[in-house]
Motif scaffolding. Structure first.
Motif, PDB file in Angstrom:
ATOM      1  N   GLU A 171      29.306  67.419 -68.562  1.00  0.00           N
ATOM      2  CA  GLU A 171      28.327  66.343 -68.667  1.00  0.00           C
ATOM      3  C   GLU A 171      27.148  66.593 -67.739  1.00  0.00           C
ATOM      4  O   GLU A 171      25.984  66.413 -68.115  1.00  0.00           O
ATOM      5  N   VAL A 172      27.443  66.997 -66.509  1.00  0.00           N
ATOM      6  CA  VAL A 172      26.380  67.239 -65.543  1.00  0.00           C
ATOM      7  C   VAL A 172      25.503  68.398 -65.990  1.00  0.00           C
ATOM      8  O   VAL A 172      24.270  68.361 -65.901  1.00  0.00           O
ATOM      9  N   ALA A 173      26.144  69.465 -66.505  1.00  0.00           N
ATOM     10  CA  ALA A 173      25.394  70.653 -66.915  1.00  0.00           C
ATOM     11  C   ALA A 173      24.459  70.366 -68.079  1.00  0.00           C
ATOM     12  O   ALA A 173      23.437  71.035 -68.251  1.00  0.00           O
ATOM     13  N   GLY A 191      13.422  74.865 -61.050  1.00  0.00           N
ATOM     14  CA  GLY A 191      13.620  76.305 -61.143  1.00  0.00           C
ATOM     15  C   GLY A 191      14.445  76.706 -62.346  1.00  0.00           C
ATOM     16  O   GLY A 191      15.292  75.942 -62.828  1.00  0.00           O
ATOM     17  N   ALA A 192      14.230  77.926 -62.822  1.00  0.00           N
ATOM     18  CA  ALA A 192      14.969  78.424 -63.982  1.00  0.00           C
ATOM     19  C   ALA A 192      16.452  78.590 -63.687  1.00  0.00           C
ATOM     20  O   ALA A 192      17.281  78.535 -64.594  1.00  0.00           O
ATOM     21  N   LEU A 193      16.815  78.789 -62.411  1.00  0.00           N
ATOM     22  CA  LEU A 193      18.210  79.007 -62.032  1.00  0.00           C
ATOM     23  C   LEU A 193      18.730  77.889 -61.136  1.00  0.00           C
ATOM     24  O   LEU A 193      19.686  78.071 -60.391  1.00  0.00           O
ATOM     25  N   ALA A 194      18.103  76.721 -61.211  1.00  0.00           N
ATOM     26  CA  ALA A 194      18.527  75.556 -60.446  1.00  0.00           C
ATOM     27  C   ALA A 194      19.153  74.539 -61.393  1.00  0.00           C
ATOM     28  O   ALA A 194      18.782  74.460 -62.562  1.00  0.00           O
ATOM     29  N   PHE A 195      20.097  73.755 -60.872  1.00  0.00           N
ATOM     30  CA  PHE A 195      20.785  72.797 -61.738  1.00  0.00           C
ATOM     31  C   PHE A 195      21.265  71.602 -60.920  1.00  0.00           C
ATOM     32  O   PHE A 195      21.510  71.715 -59.716  1.00  0.00           O
ATOM     33  N   PRO A 196      21.387  70.425 -61.562  1.00  0.00           N
ATOM     34  CA  PRO A 196      21.854  69.233 -60.850  1.00  0.00           C
ATOM     35  C   PRO A 196      23.351  69.307 -60.585  1.00  0.00           C
ATOM     36  O   PRO A 196      24.100  69.908 -61.360  1.00  0.00           O
ATOM     37  N   GLU A 236      17.281  82.352 -71.431  1.00  0.00           N
ATOM     38  CA  GLU A 236      18.738  82.296 -71.352  1.00  0.00           C
ATOM     39  C   GLU A 236      19.207  83.248 -70.255  1.00  0.00           C
ATOM     40  O   GLU A 236      18.980  84.454 -70.327  1.00  0.00           O
ATOM     41  N   HIS A 237      19.853  82.687 -69.245  1.00  0.00           N
ATOM     42  CA  HIS A 237      20.233  83.514 -68.102  1.00  0.00           C
ATOM     43  C   HIS A 237      21.684  83.962 -68.135  1.00  0.00           C
ATOM     44  O   HIS A 237      22.060  84.899 -67.432  1.00  0.00           O
ATOM     45  N   GLY A 238      22.506  83.293 -68.922  1.00  0.00           N
ATOM     46  CA  GLY A 238      23.883  83.716 -69.058  1.00  0.00           C
ATOM     47  C   GLY A 238      24.824  83.187 -68.003  1.00  0.00           C
ATOM     48  O   GLY A 238      26.054  83.339 -68.122  1.00  0.00           O
ATOM     49  N   LEU A 239      24.306  82.585 -66.936  1.00  0.00           N
ATOM     50  CA  LEU A 239      25.190  82.072 -65.891  1.00  0.00           C
ATOM     51  C   LEU A 239      26.088  80.966 -66.431  1.00  0.00           C
ATOM     52  O   LEU A 239      25.664  80.160 -67.281  1.00  0.00           O
ATOM     53  N   ASP A 240      27.306  80.907 -65.955  1.00  0.00           N
ATOM     54  CA  ASP A 240      28.241  79.865 -66.370  1.00  0.00           C
ATOM     55  C   ASP A 240      28.116  78.694 -65.396  1.00  0.00           C
ATOM     56  O   ASP A 240      28.876  78.576 -64.430  1.00  0.00           O
ATOM     57  N   ILE A 241      27.134  77.845 -65.646  1.00  0.00           N
ATOM     58  CA  ILE A 241      26.859  76.724 -64.743  1.00  0.00           C
ATOM     59  C   ILE A 241      28.039  75.760 -64.706  1.00  0.00           C
ATOM     60  O   ILE A 241      28.358  75.185 -63.652  1.00  0.00           O
ATOM     61  N   GLN A 242      28.715  75.588 -65.829  1.00  0.00           N
ATOM     62  CA  GLN A 242      29.881  74.695 -65.837  1.00  0.00           C
ATOM     63  C   GLN A 242      30.954  75.189 -64.872  1.00  0.00           C
ATOM     64  O   GLN A 242      31.605  74.399 -64.188  1.00  0.00           O
TER      65      GLN A 242
END
Length: 955
Positions: A445-447, A277-282, A238-244
């Motif tokens: 939805e993407v997250a 990657g652990a900190l990569a996202f679509p 759990e990295h805590g980043l707010d990807i949304q």
């Protein structure tokens, strides 16, 4: 691992009673490069580390390819980590108390030894770790207390709570210094928010450049044993980043993505992205879970990736691209550098008043935008992003993969050499979408959509606990199966974030074994078995340790094939045409090492060895009747080669194009003999008595211009091999004659029968692939003369088609049939209406009527309809015009590329050859004959009085 050391290596206050020899376990980071001079060979013994006391560690997150865990708690959370950055090293503990309490002394001493650039390098301790200074001094270790990074130190020790001199410390490590740092971020997160920890916590401004982060997660207290090998990095931390929130910035004002581009005349074909990657996202994703836009955090910096450079140029992407620059800026004023190939992006940013310039990568930029086709600045870009830069990059890899078929795109494609470190890969797989665009989707939805690590973790839990996989995870399996196969090709040597996943996947195969797949036991591509099969196949190729485990995991005994005595074969190393396969007549059994001995003259001449003939990939099929990828290649770079394949296969020497090696000998040891018959050389008696009984499951029959690869059982009882190959010899010479090429092909064509192929019942290529159900069309020589053979000649006709006179899609499945008609009639004496039922007179007549009745529309001009005008011309003028015209096309220059121009050129060329005006004939068929061409033909040649299409023009 357990290391036996002599008494003299054991010293220090905590060793206890000395013995003549002792078995000790060393901190994992000290044996990562065991045998390397970088590591001190006198290792202090540590069996466990006591993480107890009045403190609570946090969990560390590891993303850097040089980062690895040293100690994990019982839940697998990383409490101590080490990494390298530039010329220097870091050791990070999840609480500063772990650098000050006596119970950690032995670990601290080991860490300092590893961090020191030289044995005499000065150790400096920041005032925040005064207790560490006292601990070390009291144990005879010289340190400089209350030190600063600029004091000519070799190692600097500090806590993680100040960002003063952060840039200087990063530079200190990069130039070869060692950093020992400890702290926890869970308390800091209470005041600043968990989402801020990775990007704003002071310690992370230092350690993140080496891919180690403090997190707001609380770790465990306890006494934790040091494992025998480096612990795995958790799949999910759990990295805590707010990807949304990141996605809201990136997708603001964006409703749809034009995945095929703005100009449908020049459609883009994006690759699919692997986001690992652990900190990569679509950021952009299709309804089939193919990502075409992605973003990531790495070190202090950020990355946005597009899976085609066109996304960085088209006007419909302007809003997104401006959003991307905003996100990459991270709230700071940044100067943007843009590669010369992205001038349209430069214009967009210029119009938006964003400071930018066209430039190659250079110092002083805040954001760099480029394509993914060049890796020469790889190291500089890695450092740039690690230390806070923003990278916007785009490109596809499917074209590179087509030009480098024997290389792994995920490992070798230039863009991936840059991006794999950041947790994103551009795969060689393209994808299609319905229509031209994809909805941007809501950030939430993407997250929450498909992500490789999340899917793999759920699959692991499913396999280990045998739980039912719920949606949406059950819908992700086919995507996961493909992604695992791709991911495992990323080089994992000394890159623990990658090798940890290798270990995770290896464990899954060990739990379940390698599934059986066959015609009688097919498996679905979205099943557990499919994923395990993919994992096993790639692991065998990339992880040598796995090969020794295979016999116990296979559903059958791979050692059941008898080994032949060493065989010395002669190989023709000369080749004037395209790459060619030279058969050896030998078979490599599954999961068995075969040794080949090459002469020195053949090394580094682009020769390769191939195991397997079934080159089709079934990855995109919904059901598999065999493993999806079963061939494997090895470059000839050593005189002695030891090779193997999990699935086994016939052995070939691959000779590159334009090779002039001449004949050379190769000795093969450890292989099985295969039934192999060469027309004109092999004795019929030897074949009947011995060769056809050789135990390999695949056989080859060779004549001058073609080689047939078939199941051995299909030919062992065949009593007309010589007659069959003689017939094939005649048919191949007829194919060459109609194509107006020399009677002996530059390389023999090949037909390979398979239980399942990538497309259709048969398909063209080298080799032509055929379903085993079509074997009678390939090997029943007597039936050829009774009813003809169509399919194999159709595919070989495809191989003769040339773009100059093929008009796709209209004639692609039509003109290849000219060879089927020609071979059946001239070699087998089978008339066209018998050779194929669609060529019976009534069927042909009805087809013409329907085509004309529907307006002679080229949209309907395909397959047998498109073949009809070619047959009409042949029936009127014979085969010679075709032979002459095809010969003429081989010497023509400046042949146009568009269908309209090419069709006009064909009409002109054929009219000239037969001295008739064929313009009206082709126009009746709906061909786009230009007025200029019609007028010239009418002036130059007499009308064709016998034109069979006159009746349709008049009506």
């Amino acid at each position: 691992k357990g290391i036996s050391l002599p008494q003299s290596t054991l010293s220090g206050p905590d060793c206890g009673e000395r013995k003549k020899t002792s078995t000790i376990k060393c901190c994992s980071f000290l044996v990562l490069e065991a045998g390397s001079e970088k590591y001190h060979d006198q290792l202090e013994g540590i069996l466990s580390i006591d993480v107890t006391g009045d403190f609570n560690p946090c969990e560390l997150l590891l993303t850097g390819d040089q980062a690895f865990p040293v100690l994990v708690d019982s839940k697998g959370q990383v409490l101590i980590a080490a990494s390298q950055y530039g010329k220097g090293r870091m050791v990070v503990t999840a609480h500063e108390s772990m650098l000050m309490l006596p119970q950690f002394l032995l670990f601290i001493k080991n860490a300092l030894t590893w961090l020191r650039p030289s044995p005499t390098a000065l150790i400096g301790v920041h005032r925040s770790l005064d207790a560490l200074s006292k601990l070390l001094l009291s144990n005879g270790i010289k340190v400089q207390s209350d030190a600063t990074p600029g004091d000519s130190l070799g190692v600097f020790c500090r806590d993680a709570y100040e960002n003063v001199q952060a840039d200087e410390l990063v530079e200190f490590v990069k130039q070869g210094g060692g950093l020992l740092i400890g702290g926890q971020a869970w308390h800091w997160s209470y005041q600043h928010g968990k989402e801020a920890v990775l990007v704003r916590f002071p310690g992370n401004l230092l350690t993140s450049v080496a891919g180690v982060y403090f997190t707001g997660n609380v770790g465990e207290n306890g006494v934790f044993s040091v494992p025998e090998k480096i612990p795995r990095i958790p799949l999910i931390t759990e990295h805590g980043l707010d990807i949304q929130r990141d996605l809201q910035t990136l997708l603001k004002g964006v409703e749809r993505f034009n995945v095929k581009g703005d100009d449908l005349q020049n459609e883009m074909l994006p690759s699919s992205l692997l986001i690992h990657g652990a900190l990569a996202f679509p950021v952009g994703i299709s309804d089939t879970y193919h990502s075409f836009l992605a973003a990531a955090y790495y070190g202090r910096g950020r990355i946005v990736v597009a899976s085609h450079e066109g996304f960085l140029k088209i006007s419909s992407m302007k809003t997104f691209l401006l959003n991307a620059i905003t996100w990459l800026s991270a709230g700071k004023e940044r100067k943007v550098g843009i590669g010369d190939s992205l001038r349209k992006l430069y214009s967009m940013l210029n119009q938006a008043k964003i400071p930018c310039e066209l430039t190659n990568f250079k110092e002083g930029l805040g954001i760099y935008c480029c394509t993914a086709y060049d890796a020469k600045e790889m190291k500089s870009i890695h450092e740039f992003v690690s230390e806070g830069g923003g990278l916007l990059i785009g490109g596809q890899s499917w074209h590179w993969a087509s030009m480098n078929p024997d290389s792994s795109a995920i490992a070798k494609y230039p863009g991936n050499k840059i991006l794999n470190k950041f947790g994103i890969g551009i795969t060689q797989n393209s994808f299609e979408v319905a229509g031209n665009s994809c909805p941007a989707g809501e950030p939430s939805e993407v997250a929450s959509t498909y992500l490789f690590r999340k899917a793999l973790l759920k699959f692991k839990e499913h396999i280990r606990n045998e739980q039912i996989l719920q949606t949406p995870y059950s819908l992700w399996l086919q995507r996961l199966a493909q992604d695992i196969g791709i991911f495992l090709e990323i080089p994992a040597t000394n890159a623990h974030p990658f090798s940890s996943i290798h270990e995770d996947t290896l464990e899954l195969v060990q739990i379940k074994g390698i599934p059986e797949v066959s015609v009688h036991n097919p498996i679905q591509a979205d099943s557990d078995q499919a994923i395990l099969l993919q994992i096993a196949s790639v692991l065998y190729n990339v992880l040598p340790e796995f090969q020794g485990l295979v016999p116990s995991l296979m559903p059958y005994d791979p050692s059941s094939y008898p080994t032949a005595s060493p065989q010395n074969i002669q190989v023709n190393g000369s080749n004037e045409g395209n790459e060619t396969w030279r058969s050896t007549g030998m078979y490599a059994p599954p999961a068995t090492t075969v040794t080949l001995l090459f002469p020195p003259s053949t090394l580094n001449t682009k020769l390769q060895v191939q195991i397997g003939c079934h080159a089709d990939s079934l990855v995109k099929h919904e059901k598999w009747k065999r493993p999806p990828v079963v061939t494997r290649r090895f470059p000839v770079q050593r005189e002695k080669m030891e090779i193997s394949s999990l699935w086994g296969g016939l052995l070939y020497i691959i000779v590159p194009e334009n090779s002039s090696l001449g004949y050379f000998s190769v000795t093969i040891k450890g292989a099985t003999q295969a039934p192999y018959f060469k027309h004109g050389e092999t004795s019929i008696q030897d074949w009947q008595d011995t060769i056809r009984h050789y135990p390999a499951p695949w056989a080859e029959l060779e004549t001058e211009n073609i080689i047939l690869t078939l199941p051995s059982d299909a030919v062992r009882s065949h009593d007309g091999i010589a007659f069959l190959l003689q017939t094939w010899d005649q048919m191949m010479r007829a194919i060459a004659h109609l194509a107006a090429i020399p009677p002996v092909f530059p390389r023999p064509e090949r037909i390979v029968a398979d239980v399942q192929i990538s497309a259709g019942w048969m398909h063209a290529g080298y080799p032509v692939m055929s379903n085993v159900g079509a074997l009678p069309e390939i090997i029943d020589g007597r039936a050829f003369y009774a009813k003809g053979t169509w399919g194999p000649i159709h595919e070989l006709g495809h191989n003769q088609q040339k773009s100059g006179w093929n008009f796709p899609p209209h004639t692609t499945e039509a003109t290849c049939n000219l060879w089927s008609v020609y071979v059946n009639e001239t070699v087998l004496s089978i008339s066209r209406e018998i050779a194929h039922s669609d060529l019976q007179p009534h069927a042909r007549k009805e087809r013409i009527k329907n085509y004309i009745r529907n307006g002679a529309n080229l949209d309907d001009f395909e397959v047998f309809t498109a073949l009809e005008p070619y047959l009409q011309l042949q029936e009127a003028f014979g085969w010679d015009p075709y032979i002459h015209i095809l010969a003429k096309y081989q010497t023509m220059s400046n042949i146009p590329h568009d269908n309209r121009s090419k069709m006009n050129l064909w009409a002109e060329t054929f009219s000239q050859e037969v001295n008739r005006n064929l313009g009206p004939f082709f126009k009746t068929w709906g061909w786009p004959i230009e007025d200029r061409v019609s007028e010239n033909l009418a002036i130059s040649y007499p009308a064709w009085a016998e034109d069979p299409m006159i009746q349709y023009r008049h009506s």
